[in-house]
Structures are given as C-alpha cells and as structure tokens.
Design a protein around this motif. Structure first.
Motif, mmCIF file in Angstrom:
data_model
loop_
_atom_site.group_PDB
_atom_site.id
_atom_site.type_symbol
_atom_site.label_atom_id
_atom_site.label_comp_id
_atom_site.label_asym_id
_atom_site.label_seq_id
_atom_site.Cartn_x
_atom_site.Cartn_y
_atom_site.Cartn_z
ATOM 1 N N GLU A 78 3.520 -4.527 -0.664
ATOM 2 C CA GLU A 78 2.898 -4.857 -1.939
ATOM 3 C C GLU A 78 2.877 -6.380 -2.068
ATOM 4 O O GLU A 78 3.806 -7.059 -1.626
ATOM 5 C CB GLU A 78 3.707 -4.236 -3.072
ATOM 6 N N TRP A 79 1.819 -6.926 -2.671
ATOM 7 C CA TRP A 79 1.715 -8.384 -2.803
ATOM 8 C C TRP A 79 2.066 -8.796 -4.221
ATOM 9 O O TRP A 79 1.409 -8.376 -5.179
ATOM 10 C CB TRP A 79 0.307 -8.849 -2.469
ATOM 11 N N ARG A 80 3.104 -9.610 -4.342
ATOM 12 C CA ARG A 80 3.451 -10.201 -5.628
ATOM 13 C C ARG A 80 2.754 -11.555 -5.708
ATOM 14 O O ARG A 80 3.134 -12.511 -5.038
ATOM 15 C CB ARG A 80 4.959 -10.354 -5.755
ATOM 16 N N ARG B 207 -7.179 -3.392 -6.918
ATOM 17 C CA ARG B 207 -5.875 -2.728 -6.868
ATOM 18 C C ARG B 207 -4.752 -3.606 -7.418
ATOM 19 O O ARG B 207 -3.615 -3.557 -6.950
ATOM 20 C CB ARG B 207 -5.551 -2.274 -5.443
ATOM 21 N N LEU C 7 -2.057 -4.664 -10.280
ATOM 22 C CA LEU C 7 -1.268 -4.150 -11.396
ATOM 23 C C LEU C 7 -0.777 -5.355 -12.200
ATOM 24 O O LEU C 7 -0.228 -6.307 -11.621
ATOM 25 C CB LEU C 7 -0.088 -3.320 -10.896
ATOM 26 N N ARG D 3 0.731 -7.865 -9.421
ATOM 27 C CA ARG D 3 1.031 -7.310 -8.098
ATOM 28 C C ARG D 3 -0.208 -6.596 -7.572
ATOM 29 O O ARG D 3 -0.991 -6.058 -8.345
ATOM 30 C CB ARG D 3 2.206 -6.335 -8.181
ATOM 31 N N GLN D 4 -0.329 -6.578 -6.264
ATOM 32 C CA GLN D 4 -1.430 -5.853 -5.637
ATOM 33 C C GLN D 4 -0.865 -4.697 -4.817
ATOM 34 O O GLN D 4 0.024 -4.906 -3.995
ATOM 35 C CB GLN D 4 -2.256 -6.785 -4.743
ATOM 36 N N ARG D 5 -1.381 -3.517 -5.055
ATOM 37 C CA ARG D 5 -0.896 -2.338 -4.334
ATOM 38 C C ARG D 5 -1.124 -2.481 -2.838
ATOM 39 O O ARG D 5 -2.053 -3.153 -2.382
ATOM 40 C CB ARG D 5 -1.629 -1.093 -4.836
ATOM 41 N N SER D 6 -0.281 -1.846 -2.067
ATOM 42 C CA SER D 6 -0.441 -1.845 -0.619
ATOM 43 C C SER D 6 -1.647 -1.014 -0.234
ATOM 44 O O SER D 6 -2.130 -0.187 -1.015
ATOM 45 C CB SER D 6 0.821 -1.295 0.043
ATOM 46 N N GLY D 7 -2.144 -1.251 0.970
ATOM 47 C CA GLY D 7 -3.295 -0.511 1.459
ATOM 48 C C GLY D 7 -4.504 -1.398 1.620
ATOM 49 O O GLY D 7 -4.424 -2.636 1.503
ATOM 50 N N ASN E 160 -5.424 -5.198 0.328
ATOM 51 C CA ASN E 160 -4.236 -5.984 0.018
ATOM 52 C C ASN E 160 -4.260 -7.294 0.812
ATOM 53 O O ASN E 160 -4.537 -7.301 2.011
ATOM 54 C CB ASN E 160 -2.978 -5.184 0.357
ATOM 55 N N PRO F 62 5.041 1.552 1.722
ATOM 56 C CA PRO F 62 5.878 0.410 2.118
ATOM 57 C C PRO F 62 7.133 0.852 2.863
ATOM 58 O O PRO F 62 7.777 1.837 2.491
ATOM 59 C CB PRO F 62 6.225 -0.250 0.776
#
Length: 485
Positions: free
Chosen positions: A302-304, A329, A331, A360-364, A367, A440
C-alpha cells in the motif's frame, strides 16, 4: 741585569701557582647551514644531507626552502630508516627510485597531475644526475631528489586512498582504529619485492574503480591528440575516480545503483549477475547517494502518500474532480484517522497550509509502488520499488521521479535476495499473480545485501567505456576544483 732576574722570578711563581697545564678540548667544526649544499664538504654523507634538508625550515637571503607537501610524513619515513637513503645508491637512482619517478610522472593514468607531486622537479633532478657534475654537486642533487621523491609519493598515496579534495578525511576503507599512515605504507611497499604494485594497493579495489582506472590509462595511450573534447573526457574519467575514492565499495557482493546510467546491477566479485533499468529523481528532487543494506521487501504494498505529493499533485486533481480518488484507488482519512468520502469535501476550501488529511493508495494495479517495494535504512526516506507503468523505462532520459528509485523487473532482485532460502523463493508470485490478487506480504531475507547508490558519469560496461549525461549537473563544479577554469 737585576730587572731580568725579577722577570724570571715572576714567571716561575706564575707557573707554580697555576699548576700543571690542562689539555685543550678540540673544537668541533661548525655544521654547514642547512640547505647550503654549495658550502658542504664533499665527504658529507648522503644521509647527513637528507637530514639537513629535513631540518631546513628557515629561509635566508639567497636560499630558497623546499616546497613540502608532507614534511612531517617525510621525516617519519626517514626516521623509520634511521636516516638511510631509499631511492639513490652509487650516485644514481636505484631500481625502486626509477620506478617511483616514473609512477609520479605517469600520475595522469590515475586521474592525478604530476605537478602536484613534484613531477617537473623530479624529472629535472633525475636528468641532472645522468650528466657529468662535480661530486659535491651530485651529492646535493641526490639529497634533494631523495626527499622530494618521498614527499611526492606520500601525497600521491594519500590522494589515491582518499581523493585530492578530501586528503585529510579518512576513507570508508579505514577502520576507526587504523587510519591510513602514508609513511608506514610507503615503507612497507619499499620492503616488498614488487614496489609499485604494493604501493598501488592503497587505491579502492572494487571493480568499478579498478576498471575505470585501467580504462583511463588505456585512453591516454591512444594517438588521439589533445583536442579540447578529449581533454574533457579524460577529466570526466579523473573526476569520477575522485568520487569513487570518496565512496569506495569494500564488499565483494552488492547491489549498485548508478544514477546517471539509470541502472541497477547485482554484482558478485567481478561479475554482473543482473542489470535493471531505473527511473530516478528529477533534477529538482534528485535521488541522493548513500550506502545501506537490502533485506526486507513488501509484496503488493500500500502507498502512503507523502505530504508534499498529496498537497502539490493530488490536491489540484481533487479540486478538478473529487472522483479522482476513487478512480486511482486512493483512500482519504481525516486528522482522527477516520475515512473520508472525497466527493463530500470542498477541496477548493483546502490548501497546503490547512491540509489535515492523509492519503493512501490501495495495493494492486495503478499503485505507484507497483508490485514490490524494498525498504532499507537511509536518512532521506528514499526506497527502491516497482511500478505498473513500464512505459518510462523505454525513455532515454529517465530522471522523472520524486527521489525514490523505480526499477524494472524487481521480482528478479527479490528472488536473488532469497537465494539461500529455497522455501521462501518458491512462494514468490509472478507480477501477473500479484496484480490479480494484491495481498500485502512482508518478507525478510536470511541475510542482508549491501546497497550502494552512486553518481558516476562514466563506467566500463561489458568491457567498453561508456559516458553518461551529467543529469544532476554535478561534474562541472568538481571539474573546476580539480583542474581550474
């Protein structure tokens, strides 16, 4: 007659009261002034002349002092030898002396300049010794040649070890309790059967430095003349060697990032096992150079989003369309950590000073960190990660990021880190599998791998010398420091 008798009596009384005559102590001859070789007796030994030059620190009318680079070190060197000459015998240079003079006159092979090591003076003195001169004059020339050669070699060794601009800063190759002592190093090299190779071991030994130094020596021997373009290329090689002396690599296995080349290499001894294309930071947000260790990586991270990117890049897009968050994506959370509906916020009422949100950006797929991120200790909050947008890797100019390093085919590096853990390596998914099921997962390799991020605008790649653009414009300032305008 009576007067003569009185005189004889007075003389007799004087001798009796004075007692027996004492022998007169011989007067030691005065030592000739230090440095005044023309006034020395021909019988003075070469060692005496060397000692006098090393003590000669006071200028007098008509007498010019020697220009020392390391007088203390030169004295130390001869003290270790009890004053005995090192480079001359039988009124001429010995084999080690000839090799030492040739080494300093060829200093450009190492990116250095002979003038900084008494090169012209040594050449003139060596030539003078090969011509017929009076014995006293020859002894004086020998003494000067001895001390200047030692002084030049000490500085040459220090520059090879630490670089010219940081000659008094210990190299990372030096342990805290074993600082480099040029006089001791030179003495050990002189005692070895092969003087020059042993002396040159003070240089960095890693493949990048070694291959580049050899390429420079070969470059200088080509019949290309001395046009300005060739001179600048030689200077580019020299200043890159200078940087390598500041940041040498002591490891035999490591990951090397060369920023101007936009490449990452996995190196084992003299072999490159993997090569990856990179995207690095833009000139206004450059990727720094540093050393660290790779051990931990996260699959499907996940990207913060950093505050600067959130306020400078994402906020303007949210103002344009609050649905931007859902499409990419993202949050969004408020100051209390509660989820926020992006479409319910008036983003025009939010600015950089009053931005109280975290993103934050969801994984996948989509991203920014891609399928994997490698985290490692460093003071810059810079990391190595993948990307789902591979288009940038095809560009010739790839200084496009915010400071972190994007890499192509990162799972190959992950597999190499797990080379000693077959069970973990067997569970590594493919990039397609991670995109389909982005869960993750944090993985720790059994042992750490040294990571070195460097800035080298030339390198030897597969046996060929390559030059790279000075993407961060760092070469010119260093060129002026080393070679002037």
């Amino acid at each position: 007659m009576r007067r003569l008798g009185y005189l004889l009596l007075a003389l007799l009384l004087t001798l009796v009261t004075a007692g027996p005559a004492r022998p007169v102590a011989p007067v030691a001859p005065a030592r000739p002034p230090a440095g005044g070789s023309s006034s020395r007796a021909a019988s003075d030994s070469l060692a005496d002349r060397i000692e006098a030059l090393l003590l000669d620190t006071v200028a007098t009318p008509g007498h010019r002092l020697l220009q020392w680079h390391d007088l203390r070190g030169t004295r130390d060197f001869y003290q270790r030898r009890a004053g005995a000459p090192a480079w001359c015998e039988a009124s001429r240079l010995n084999a080690q002396g000839q090799a030492a003079v040739a080494l300093l006159l060829g200093a450009e092979d190492y990116g250095l300049q002979p003038v900084n090591y008494h090169g012209p003076a040594l050449q003139a003195l060596a030539s003078a010794l090969n011509s017929p001169v009076p014995a006293a004059r020859r002894a004086a020339l020998q003494a000067r040649l001895e001390v200047l050669l030692t002084d030049g070699l000490l500085r040459f060794a220090r520059h090879l070890r630490r670089g010219q601009l940081r000659e008094f800063t210990p190299s990372p190759l030096e342990a805290a309790d074993s600082a480099f002592v040029p006089a001791a190093w030179l003495a050990r090299a002189l005692a070895a059967p092969d003087f020059v190779p042993v002396l040159l071991r003070c240089q960095p030994a890693h493949r990048e430095y070694r291959q580049l130094q050899q390429a420079l020596a070969h470059w200088r021997r080509q019949p290309w003349g001395r046009d300005s373009a060739r001179i600048r290329r030689a200077q580019q090689l020299a200043l890159t060697l200078e940087r390598w002396r500041w940041q040498p690599i002591a490891d035999t296995g490591y990951v090397l990032v060369n920023l101007p080349a936009y490449t990452l290499e996995v190196v084992h001894r003299d072999s490159v096992l993997q090569t990856h294309r990179l995207v690095i930071g833009k000139p206004e947000s450059p990727t720094p150079t540093f050393s660290s260790r790779l051990r931990v990586f996260t699959l499907a991270p996940e990207w913060r989003v950093p505050y600067s990117i959130a306020t400078e890049e994402i906020l303007p897009r949210l103002r344009h369309s609050p649905r931007y968050a859902a499409r990419h994506r993202f949050l969004i959370y408020d100051a209390q950590g509660q989820p926020v509906d992006a479409t319910a916020v008036d983003w025009w009422d939010v600015n950089k000073k009053r931005f109280r949100y975290t993103i934050r950006q969801r994984s996948g797929p989509g991203n920014a960190l891609g399928s994997v991120i490698f985290r490692f200790p460093n003071p810059y909050q810079v990391y190595l990660h993948a990307t789902y947008d591979a288009h940038d890797f095809k560009r010739p100019y790839r200084a496009l990021g915010h400071g972190c390093i994007r890499m192509e085919h990162p799972l190959q590096l992950a597999a190499y880190l797990l080379r000693d853990a077959d069970s973990l390596r067997a569970t590594l998914p493919t990039e397609a599998a991670l995109a389909a099921a982005p869960v993750p997962r944090r993985i720790t390799a059994p042992r750490a791998m040294p990571l070195h991020v460097r800035y080298a605008t030339c390198a030897v790649v597969a046996g060929r010398l390559r030059f790279y653009p000075d993407v961060y414009q760092q070469d010119e300032a260093l060129r002026r420091q080393l070679f002037g305008r």
